[in-house]
Each structure stands twice: as C-alpha cells, then as structure tokens.
Design a protein around this motif. Structure first.
Motif, PDB file in Angstrom:
ATOM      1  N   ARG A 153       0.840  -1.193   0.000  1.00  0.00           N
ATOM      2  CA  ARG A 153       0.000   0.000   0.000  1.00  0.00           C
ATOM      3  C   ARG A 153       0.877   1.246   0.000  1.00  0.00           C
ATOM      4  NH1 ARG A 153      -3.332  -0.068   4.908  1.00  0.00           N
ATOM      5  NH2 ARG A 153      -1.799  -1.432   5.867  1.00  0.00           N
ATOM      6  N   LYS A 154       0.443   2.211  -0.771  1.00  0.00           N
ATOM      7  CA  LYS A 154       1.176   3.463  -0.926  1.00  0.00           C
ATOM      8  C   LYS A 154       0.236   4.600  -0.511  1.00  0.00           C
ATOM      9  CE  LYS A 154       4.167   5.337  -4.530  1.00  0.00           C
ATOM     10  NZ  LYS A 154       4.588   5.152  -5.925  1.00  0.00           N
ATOM     11  N   PRO A 155       0.193   4.919   0.788  1.00  0.00           N
ATOM     12  CA  PRO A 155      -0.793   5.887   1.266  1.00  0.00           C
ATOM     13  C   PRO A 155      -0.523   7.330   0.856  1.00  0.00           C
ATOM     14  CG  PRO A 155       0.587   5.114   3.066  1.00  0.00           C
ATOM     15  CD  PRO A 155       0.942   4.301   1.862  1.00  0.00           C
ATOM     16  N   GLU A 156       0.686   7.615   0.426  1.00  0.00           N
ATOM     17  CA  GLU A 156       1.031   9.002   0.082  1.00  0.00           C
ATOM     18  C   GLU A 156       1.454   9.127  -1.373  1.00  0.00           C
ATOM     19  OE1 GLU A 156       3.994   9.430   3.037  1.00  0.00           O
ATOM     20  OE2 GLU A 156       2.552   9.881   4.612  1.00  0.00           O
ATOM     21  N   ALA A 157       0.805   8.376  -2.258  1.00  0.00           N
ATOM     22  CA  ALA A 157       1.122   8.477  -3.680  1.00  0.00           C
ATOM     23  C   ALA A 157       0.913   9.924  -4.131  1.00  0.00           C
ATOM     24  CB  ALA A 157       0.231   7.537  -4.486  1.00  0.00           C
ATOM     25  N   PRO A 158       1.758  10.397  -5.039  1.00  0.00           N
ATOM     26  CA  PRO A 158       1.673  11.799  -5.469  1.00  0.00           C
ATOM     27  C   PRO A 158       0.488  12.044  -6.409  1.00  0.00           C
ATOM     28  CG  PRO A 158       3.393  10.680  -6.679  1.00  0.00           C
ATOM     29  CD  PRO A 158       2.875   9.709  -5.666  1.00  0.00           C
ATOM     30  N   ILE A 159      -0.689  11.807  -5.877  1.00  0.00           N
ATOM     31  CA  ILE A 159      -1.935  12.015  -6.609  1.00  0.00           C
ATOM     32  C   ILE A 159      -2.827  12.853  -5.695  1.00  0.00           C
ATOM     33  CG2 ILE A 159      -3.971  10.856  -7.571  1.00  0.00           C
ATOM     34  CD1 ILE A 159      -2.132   8.472  -8.174  1.00  0.00           C
ATOM     35  N   PRO A 160      -3.468  13.888  -6.208  1.00  0.00           N
ATOM     36  CA  PRO A 160      -4.247  14.781  -5.337  1.00  0.00           C
ATOM     37  C   PRO A 160      -5.556  14.161  -4.855  1.00  0.00           C
ATOM     38  CG  PRO A 160      -4.463  15.459  -7.617  1.00  0.00           C
ATOM     39  CD  PRO A 160      -3.465  14.337  -7.590  1.00  0.00           C
ATOM     40  N   VAL A 161      -5.452  13.301  -3.872  1.00  0.00           N
ATOM     41  CA  VAL A 161      -6.619  12.674  -3.268  1.00  0.00           C
ATOM     42  C   VAL A 161      -6.676  13.121  -1.806  1.00  0.00           C
ATOM     43  CG1 VAL A 161      -5.372  10.556  -2.676  1.00  0.00           C
ATOM     44  CG2 VAL A 161      -7.839  10.478  -2.934  1.00  0.00           C
ATOM     45  N   VAL A 162      -7.860  13.419  -1.317  1.00  0.00           N
ATOM     46  CA  VAL A 162      -8.002  13.899   0.057  1.00  0.00           C
ATOM     47  C   VAL A 162      -7.798  12.765   1.059  1.00  0.00           C
ATOM     48  CG1 VAL A 162      -9.604  14.942   1.712  1.00  0.00           C
ATOM     49  CG2 VAL A 162      -9.526  15.767  -0.648  1.00  0.00           C
ATOM     50  N   ALA A 163      -8.354  11.596   0.758  1.00  0.00           N
ATOM     51  CA  ALA A 163      -8.206  10.456   1.644  1.00  0.00           C
ATOM     52  C   ALA A 163      -8.125   9.195   0.810  1.00  0.00           C
ATOM     53  CB  ALA A 163      -9.389  10.364   2.610  1.00  0.00           C
ATOM     54  N   GLY A 164      -7.496   8.170   1.367  1.00  0.00           N
ATOM     55  CA  GLY A 164      -7.376   6.906   0.655  1.00  0.00           C
ATOM     56  C   GLY A 164      -5.929   6.560   0.399  1.00  0.00           C
ATOM     57  N   GLU A 165      -5.740   5.449  -0.270  1.00  0.00           N
ATOM     58  CA  GLU A 165      -4.404   5.006  -0.615  1.00  0.00           C
ATOM     59  C   GLU A 165      -4.483   4.125  -1.844  1.00  0.00           C
ATOM     60  OE1 GLU A 165      -3.110   2.992   2.910  1.00  0.00           O
ATOM     61  OE2 GLU A 165      -4.250   1.207   2.471  1.00  0.00           O
ATOM     62  N   PHE A 166      -3.353   3.866  -2.421  1.00  0.00           N
ATOM     63  CA  PHE A 166      -3.265   3.041  -3.612  1.00  0.00           C
ATOM     64  C   PHE A 166      -2.477   1.796  -3.259  1.00  0.00           C
ATOM     65  CE2 PHE A 166      -3.835   7.416  -4.636  1.00  0.00           C
ATOM     66  CZ  PHE A 166      -4.846   7.390  -5.577  1.00  0.00           C
ATOM     67  N   ALA A 167      -2.847   0.652  -3.860  1.00  0.00           N
ATOM     68  CA  ALA A 167      -2.218  -0.600  -3.458  1.00  0.00           C
ATOM     69  C   ALA A 167      -2.271  -1.617  -4.583  1.00  0.00           C
ATOM     70  CB  ALA A 167      -2.924  -1.168  -2.232  1.00  0.00           C
ATOM     71  N   VAL A 168      -1.409  -2.610  -4.461  1.00  0.00           N
ATOM     72  CA  VAL A 168      -1.505  -3.822  -5.278  1.00  0.00           C
ATOM     73  C   VAL A 168      -1.541  -4.995  -4.316  1.00  0.00           C
ATOM     74  CG1 VAL A 168      -0.324  -2.835  -7.280  1.00  0.00           C
ATOM     75  CG2 VAL A 168       1.000  -4.105  -5.590  1.00  0.00           C
ATOM     76  N   GLU A 169      -2.222  -6.045  -4.739  1.00  0.00           N
ATOM     77  CA  GLU A 169      -2.260  -7.279  -3.970  1.00  0.00           C
ATOM     78  C   GLU A 169      -1.883  -8.405  -4.898  1.00  0.00           C
ATOM     79  OE1 GLU A 169      -5.233  -8.143  -0.751  1.00  0.00           O
ATOM     80  OE2 GLU A 169      -5.938  -9.539  -2.301  1.00  0.00           O
ATOM     81  N   MET A 170      -0.951  -9.232  -4.449  1.00  0.00           N
ATOM     82  CA  MET A 170      -0.435 -10.319  -5.271  1.00  0.00           C
ATOM     83  C   MET A 170      -0.519 -11.619  -4.487  1.00  0.00           C
ATOM     84  SD  MET A 170       2.869  -8.119  -6.485  1.00  0.00           S
ATOM     85  CE  MET A 170       3.416  -9.103  -7.855  1.00  0.00           C
ATOM     86  N   VAL A 171      -0.931 -12.680  -5.153  1.00  0.00           N
ATOM     87  CA  VAL A 171      -1.026 -13.994  -4.530  1.00  0.00           C
ATOM     88  C   VAL A 171      -0.244 -14.976  -5.394  1.00  0.00           C
ATOM     89  CG1 VAL A 171      -2.574 -15.819  -3.738  1.00  0.00           C
ATOM     90  CG2 VAL A 171      -3.323 -13.427  -3.653  1.00  0.00           C
ATOM     91  N   ARG A 172       0.668 -15.715  -4.754  1.00  0.00           N
ATOM     92  CA  ARG A 172       1.489 -16.677  -5.505  1.00  0.00           C
ATOM     93  C   ARG A 172       1.592 -17.984  -4.731  1.00  0.00           C
ATOM     94  NH1 ARG A 172       0.966 -12.984  -8.431  1.00  0.00           N
ATOM     95  NH2 ARG A 172       2.504 -11.801  -9.612  1.00  0.00           N
ATOM     96  N   ASP A 173       1.400 -19.098  -5.437  1.00  0.00           N
ATOM     97  CA  ASP A 173       1.772 -20.392  -4.915  1.00  0.00           C
ATOM     98  C   ASP A 173       3.247 -20.584  -5.203  1.00  0.00           C
ATOM     99  OD1 ASP A 173      -0.694 -21.338  -3.963  1.00  0.00           O
ATOM    100  OD2 ASP A 173      -1.298 -22.029  -5.945  1.00  0.00           O
ATOM    101  N   ARG A 174       3.896 -21.424  -4.443  1.00  0.00           N
ATOM    102  CA  ARG A 174       5.320 -21.663  -4.642  1.00  0.00           C
ATOM    103  C   ARG A 174       5.607 -22.058  -6.104  1.00  0.00           C
ATOM    104  NH1 ARG A 174       9.911 -22.268  -2.071  1.00  0.00           N
ATOM    105  NH2 ARG A 174       9.041 -21.944  -0.021  1.00  0.00           N
ATOM    106  N   GLU A 175       4.756 -22.848  -6.715  1.00  0.00           N
ATOM    107  CA  GLU A 175       4.982 -23.297  -8.097  1.00  0.00           C
ATOM    108  C   GLU A 175       4.925 -22.142  -9.090  1.00  0.00           C
ATOM    109  OE1 GLU A 175       1.866 -24.901  -6.530  1.00  0.00           O
ATOM    110  OE2 GLU A 175       3.476 -25.694  -5.309  1.00  0.00           O
ATOM    111  N   GLN A 176       4.242 -21.067  -8.757  1.00  0.00           N
ATOM    112  CA  GLN A 176       4.104 -19.921  -9.648  1.00  0.00           C
ATOM    113  C   GLN A 176       5.250 -18.939  -9.533  1.00  0.00           C
ATOM    114  OE1 GLN A 176       0.350 -18.587  -8.047  1.00  0.00           O
ATOM    115  NE2 GLN A 176      -0.700 -19.169  -9.935  1.00  0.00           N
ATOM    116  N   ALA A 177       5.986 -18.993  -8.461  1.00  0.00           N
ATOM    117  CA  ALA A 177       7.006 -17.987  -8.177  1.00  0.00           C
ATOM    118  C   ALA A 177       8.162 -18.034  -9.091  1.00  0.00           C
ATOM    119  CB  ALA A 177       7.532 -18.138  -6.766  1.00  0.00           C
TER     120      ALA A 177
END
Length: 129
Positions: free
Chosen positions: A105-129
């Motif tokens: 999560r990147k709560p202070e991304a340089p985007i003019p938003v009053v509240a909120g945050e930007f994020a990515v979520e990634m899920v990997r099984d060992r075989e996929q890594a």
C-alpha cells in the motif's frame, strides 16, 4: 491459487510500515515515502501448534526482517515489482511456505486525493514464483 491441497494455515503480518524510495516520479526517489505491507504466508502450522516449539514454525521476526530489508534496501519504480521482490525472498528463504499473499500500500502516492491510498495485492503459490 491453483493447488486445492494447499494449507489454509497462515502466518499474518498486518499493517507494517516502512520508509522507502519506490516510484516512477523523481520526487519519490529523492524524498521517499511511507509504504504499508500486509502479508499472509501459507504454512502448515500443525506441528508447531502441537509442540509449542519455535523451531517447528517460521518466526514472524524472521519474516519481518526479510520484508524490512526488501522494502528499504532496494528501489523499484512499481509497487508490483516490490511485491514480487518480497514474494521471491520469502520463497527463497523459507522452504515451508506454500503460498504468499502480499498487499503493498502506498498511502502518500503523489496524486491529489483527500483520503485513501493506492495498493496492489499479489497472490502466488510456490509453483508460480
């Protein structure tokens, strides 16, 4: 996650805060910013649940130290690359981890938003890594 036999047990580290220098914009690389990490590591905890011995599990302190190093000692343009770097390190270091779910999560991304945050979520099984 593709493996129907994977463990549902997990070690969870939530809302970890780090200071890092990741981003596309020059100011992000010069000034840095806070990042928040949520992490789930799929590990069979049945043995440690019975034995009550730390040797039978993965210490969350060890996981934290790895994540801290990965966030603070490297630089990426994309938080997707940072997330994959964390996942790769977990699989390389802890052979009993079956799957990983990481949210960067990147709560202070340089985007003019009053509240909120930007994020990515990634899920990997060992075989996929």
């Amino acid at each position: 996650m593709s493996n129907p036999n994977r463990t549902e047990d997990k070690i969870v580290l939530a809302d970890l805060a780090f200071y890092g220098y990741h981003g596309v914009m020059q100011a992000e690389n010069d000034l840095g910013q806070r990042f928040r990490i949520d992490l789930e590591c799929g590990v069979d905890l049945s043995k440690s649940g019975q034995s009550d011995e730390v040797e039978d599990t993965i210490s969350y302190d060890q996981i934290f130290n790895l994540v801290n190093e990965r966030v603070t000692q490297t630089r990426f343009k994309l938080i997707e690359a940072l997330g994959q770097h964390i996942i790769d390190g977990l699989f390389e270091t802890f052979t009993t981890i079956e799957w990983v779910k990481v949210r960067v999560r990147k709560p202070e991304a340089p985007i003019p938003v009053v509240a909120g945050e930007f994020a990515v979520e990634m899920v990997r099984d060992r075989e996929q890594a």
